[in-house]
Write a protein that holds these residues in place. Structure first.
Motif, mmCIF file in Angstrom:
data_model
loop_
_atom_site.group_PDB
_atom_site.id
_atom_site.type_symbol
_atom_site.label_atom_id
_atom_site.label_comp_id
_atom_site.label_asym_id
_atom_site.label_seq_id
_atom_site.Cartn_x
_atom_site.Cartn_y
_atom_site.Cartn_z
ATOM 1 N N VAL A 162 5.513 -35.387 -15.852
ATOM 2 C CA VAL A 162 5.618 -34.087 -16.521
ATOM 3 C C VAL A 162 4.390 -33.278 -16.108
ATOM 4 O O VAL A 162 3.260 -33.744 -16.267
ATOM 5 C CB VAL A 162 5.646 -34.249 -18.056
ATOM 6 N N GLU A 163 4.604 -32.096 -15.546
ATOM 7 C CA GLU A 163 3.460 -31.242 -15.225
ATOM 8 C C GLU A 163 3.467 -30.017 -16.131
ATOM 9 O O GLU A 163 4.436 -29.255 -16.180
ATOM 10 C CB GLU A 163 3.456 -30.805 -13.748
ATOM 11 N N LEU A 164 2.357 -29.805 -16.822
ATOM 12 C CA LEU A 164 2.216 -28.636 -17.709
ATOM 13 C C LEU A 164 1.757 -27.439 -16.890
ATOM 14 O O LEU A 164 0.904 -27.569 -16.008
ATOM 15 C CB LEU A 164 1.163 -28.925 -18.794
ATOM 16 N N GLY A 165 2.302 -26.276 -17.163
ATOM 17 C CA GLY A 165 1.848 -25.044 -16.504
ATOM 18 C C GLY A 165 1.810 -25.201 -14.992
ATOM 19 O O GLY A 165 0.800 -24.913 -14.353
ATOM 20 N N ALA A 166 2.907 -25.608 -14.425
ATOM 21 C CA ALA A 166 2.945 -25.932 -12.981
ATOM 22 C C ALA A 166 2.776 -24.705 -12.095
ATOM 23 O O ALA A 166 2.508 -24.823 -10.897
ATOM 24 C CB ALA A 166 4.261 -26.627 -12.653
ATOM 25 N N GLY A 167 2.900 -23.504 -12.669
ATOM 26 C CA GLY A 167 2.638 -22.266 -11.932
ATOM 27 C C GLY A 167 3.530 -22.135 -10.713
ATOM 28 O O GLY A 167 4.750 -22.341 -10.769
ATOM 29 N N THR A 168 2.905 -21.786 -9.577
ATOM 30 C CA THR A 168 3.679 -21.580 -8.353
ATOM 31 C C THR A 168 3.792 -22.872 -7.535
ATOM 32 O O THR A 168 4.201 -22.836 -6.379
ATOM 33 C CB THR A 168 3.040 -20.482 -7.486
ATOM 34 N N GLY A 169 3.388 -23.987 -8.137
ATOM 35 C CA GLY A 169 3.603 -25.278 -7.467
ATOM 36 C C GLY A 169 2.438 -25.766 -6.628
ATOM 37 O O GLY A 169 2.635 -26.540 -5.678
ATOM 38 N N ALA A 170 1.214 -25.379 -7.024
ATOM 39 C CA ALA A 170 0.026 -25.773 -6.253
ATOM 40 C C ALA A 170 -0.099 -27.290 -6.116
ATOM 41 O O ALA A 170 -0.698 -27.770 -5.153
ATOM 42 C CB ALA A 170 -1.235 -25.213 -6.923
ATOM 43 N N ASN A 171 0.454 -28.025 -7.073
ATOM 44 C CA ASN A 171 0.273 -29.485 -7.025
ATOM 45 C C ASN A 171 1.402 -30.219 -6.309
ATOM 46 O O ASN A 171 1.326 -31.444 -6.153
ATOM 47 C CB ASN A 171 0.133 -30.045 -8.447
ATOM 48 N N MET A 172 2.426 -29.507 -5.878
ATOM 49 C CA MET A 172 3.585 -30.195 -5.287
ATOM 50 C C MET A 172 3.180 -31.011 -4.054
ATOM 51 O O MET A 172 3.711 -32.078 -3.801
ATOM 52 C CB MET A 172 4.690 -29.200 -4.913
ATOM 53 N N ARG A 173 2.208 -30.502 -3.308
ATOM 54 C CA ARG A 173 1.800 -31.173 -2.068
ATOM 55 C C ARG A 173 1.159 -32.544 -2.327
ATOM 56 O O ARG A 173 1.050 -33.349 -1.415
ATOM 57 C CB ARG A 173 0.824 -30.310 -1.284
ATOM 58 N N TYR A 174 0.718 -32.801 -3.576
ATOM 59 C CA TYR A 174 0.046 -34.072 -3.865
ATOM 60 C C TYR A 174 1.000 -35.145 -4.396
ATOM 61 O O TYR A 174 0.593 -36.281 -4.577
ATOM 62 C CB TYR A 174 -1.088 -33.860 -4.886
ATOM 63 N N TYR A 175 2.247 -34.749 -4.685
ATOM 64 C CA TYR A 175 3.210 -35.740 -5.181
ATOM 65 C C TYR A 175 3.905 -36.418 -4.012
ATOM 66 O O TYR A 175 4.190 -35.766 -3.005
ATOM 67 C CB TYR A 175 4.260 -35.068 -6.084
ATOM 68 N N ARG A 176 4.213 -37.701 -4.193
ATOM 69 C CA ARG A 176 5.006 -38.411 -3.176
ATOM 70 C C ARG A 176 6.370 -37.755 -3.070
ATOM 71 O O ARG A 176 6.950 -37.365 -4.090
ATOM 72 C CB ARG A 176 5.225 -39.863 -3.628
#
Ligand SMILES: C[S@@+](CC[C@H](N)C(=O)[O-])C[C@H]1O[C@@H](n2cnc3c(N)ncnc32)[C@H](O)[C@@H]1O
Length: 191
Positions: A25-39
């Motif tokens: 679950v990602e809170l406040g995922a915004g424009t997806g800055a963290n997508m690159r760090y997920y498998r």
């Protein structure tokens, strides 16, 4: 911005997000800055109340092979069941939500015992210091310019006192040009 943040925080985020379960679950995922760090193949339940973020978030997820399930709700009331989640991620969100204590309580509610809360957040600088003075000077204009972002929050203290069984937080300076948000905490809290 995304590239700049990745340049300064990418290594830290990659280490923090290593070894995540298949559903996060990602809170406040915004424009997806963290997508690159997920498998690739990770399912991300993205709690993001701001609809204009949804299309770029979906695009970022698609680029990185992440299966995103966007929920247009606030992190203080996710609608997820008690003890149903293995891992919750929050980066640069607890500065912006109206009631960070309510959000942290919600995270504890939805995490299963032993589940993890992974955070990276900017915090109020130690006081007295030149940065603390700067934060005091700028905070109202900053909050207006950056959609509610509050420079004065002691988010590390809030997290440390929130009742998690295990708290491993590192305090550091990002070393970037955004001095008012240079003081940060990152780490893992275990329910
Ligand atoms: C500074 S951005 C951070 C975005 C992303 N997490 C990152 O690291 O780049 C803050 C995000 O929190 C979202 N937000 C604001 N209030 C929220 C709330 N009550 N619950 C969940 N997200 C919220 C905003 O829409 C925005 O996407």
């Amino acid at each position: 911005m995304d590239r700049y943040i990745h340049h300064h925080l990418g290594e830290r985020k990659a280490a923090l997000f290593a070894d995540l379960p298949g559903t996060v679950v990602e809170l406040g995922a915004g424009t997806g800055a963290n997508m690159r760090y997920y498998r690739a193949g990770t399912r991300v339940i993205a709690v993001e109340p701001n609809p204009p973020m949804h299309r770029p978030l979906r695009d970022a997820a698609a680029r990185h092979g992440v299966d995103v399930d966007i929920r247009t709700v606030g992190a203080q009331d996710t609608g997820l069941a008690d003890g149903s989640v293995d891992a919750v991620v929050s980066t640069l969100v607890l500065c912006t939500v109206d009631d960070p204590a309510a959000v942290v309580a919600e995270v504890r509610r939805i995490l299963r015992p032993g589940g993890r809360f992974l955070v990276l957040e900017h915090v109020a600088a130690p006081d007295p210091s030149p940065v603390a003075r700067l934060q005091r000077l700028l905070w109202t204009g900053w909050r207006w310019a950056f959609e509610g972002c509050d420079l004065r929050r002691h988010t590390g203290d809030l997290l440390a006192r929130a009742g998690f069984a295990d708290v491993a937080l590192e305090r550091y300076r990002a070393g970037w040009m955004f001095l008012p948000v240079d003081d940060q905490v990152a780490g893992t809290l275990r329910r």
